[in-house]
Structures are given as C-alpha cells and as structure tokens.
Design a protein around this motif. Structure first.
Motif, short mmCIF file in Angstrom:
data_model
loop_
_atom_site.label_atom_id
_atom_site.label_comp_id
_atom_site.label_asym_id
_atom_site.label_seq_id
_atom_site.Cartn_x
_atom_site.Cartn_y
_atom_site.Cartn_z
N GLU A 143 0.83 -1.21 0.00
CA GLU A 143 0.00 0.00 0.00
C GLU A 143 0.86 1.26 0.00
N GLN A 186 0.95 4.13 -2.90
CA GLN A 186 0.79 5.56 -2.61
C GLN A 186 1.95 6.37 -3.18
N GLN A 207 1.76 9.33 -6.10
CA GLN A 207 2.31 10.68 -5.91
C GLN A 207 3.37 11.02 -6.95
#
Length: 131
Positions: free
Chosen positions: A37, A41, A45
């Motif tokens: 996870e 992320q 980004q």
C-alpha cells in the motif's frame, strides 16, 4: 483424544504454539500488505500529471494524427501522446477529428468553434464510429 499418555496441559501448549505461529504469519501478511500500500501511494504521488490534450496517431508510428482527445479521455489509446493546447487546436484546424469525450457526447469538452462533426461524412454524423 482418549490417549491417557497426553495430558490436557500438553494439548493446550500444542494449541498455543500453533496459534502463535498463525499469529506470526498473519502479522507478516499485514506487514507485506502495508508495504504494498505504501508503494502504491508513492507511485500515485510520483505519477506525472495528465496532459490537457492528446493526439492519437494511426496504426504506425509515422502516420498522421487521427483524433484529438481531451486529457483523461476514456477513449484515448496507447498511441496517444500529450500535446500543448495550441498543437491540439492546430490539429483540429487541419481536419483531425475530435474524439468522443464521453460516451454519446462527441466533442463535449472541445473549445468553442470546434465541433465533433468536422471531417465526418454527411451521412455518418450522429453515428458513433469505431476509432
């Protein structure tokens, strides 16, 4: 479990060891999922922003553009590349067809003065054609 040689305490100790191993395995699964996870992320980004306009090329790399897409268009394919607004407008002026921006709404997000019917044969207007 009627074996008189195995005490109840020994059975409970065995159960405790099995559950400890299960808990360790579950904690490893949780740690791996947390790492996946976190990587997802970081990837989100680091992703470059979606271009405002796309030009879709024909089947070979040297062919002329066939469609102008709005950035983030649901119908933009692998042969699409980001371009500046003036390049997109120039392509539209040169007769490149605008892509269907929403299912059933040709050219809805195109600048004023550019219609989705440009370059479409008269009998084909209003009909959705495959890219």
């Amino acid at each position: 479990m009627s074996d008189s040689n195995v005490s109840r305490l020994a059975l409970l100790r065995f159960l405790e060891e099995v559950q400890r191993r299960d808990l360790e395995r579950t904690r490893r699964w949780i740690a791996a999922e947390e790492q996946r996870e976190a990587e997802r992320q970081r990837g989100m980004q680091a992703r470059p922003p979606v271009p405002d306009w796309l030009l879709e090329r024909g089947l070979n790399a040297h062919s002329a553009p066939v469609y102008v897409h709005v950035g983030g268009c649901w119908n933009a394919g692998k042969r699409s590349g980001g371009v500046a607004r003036d390049q997109a407008l120039r392509a539209l002026a040169e007769g490149v067809r605008p892509a269907v921006s929403q299912p059933g709404e040709p050219g809805a997000a195109l600048p004023a003065g550019h219609t989705a019917d440009r370059g479409v044969p008269r009998g084909a207007r209003g009909r959705r054609t495959a890219p």
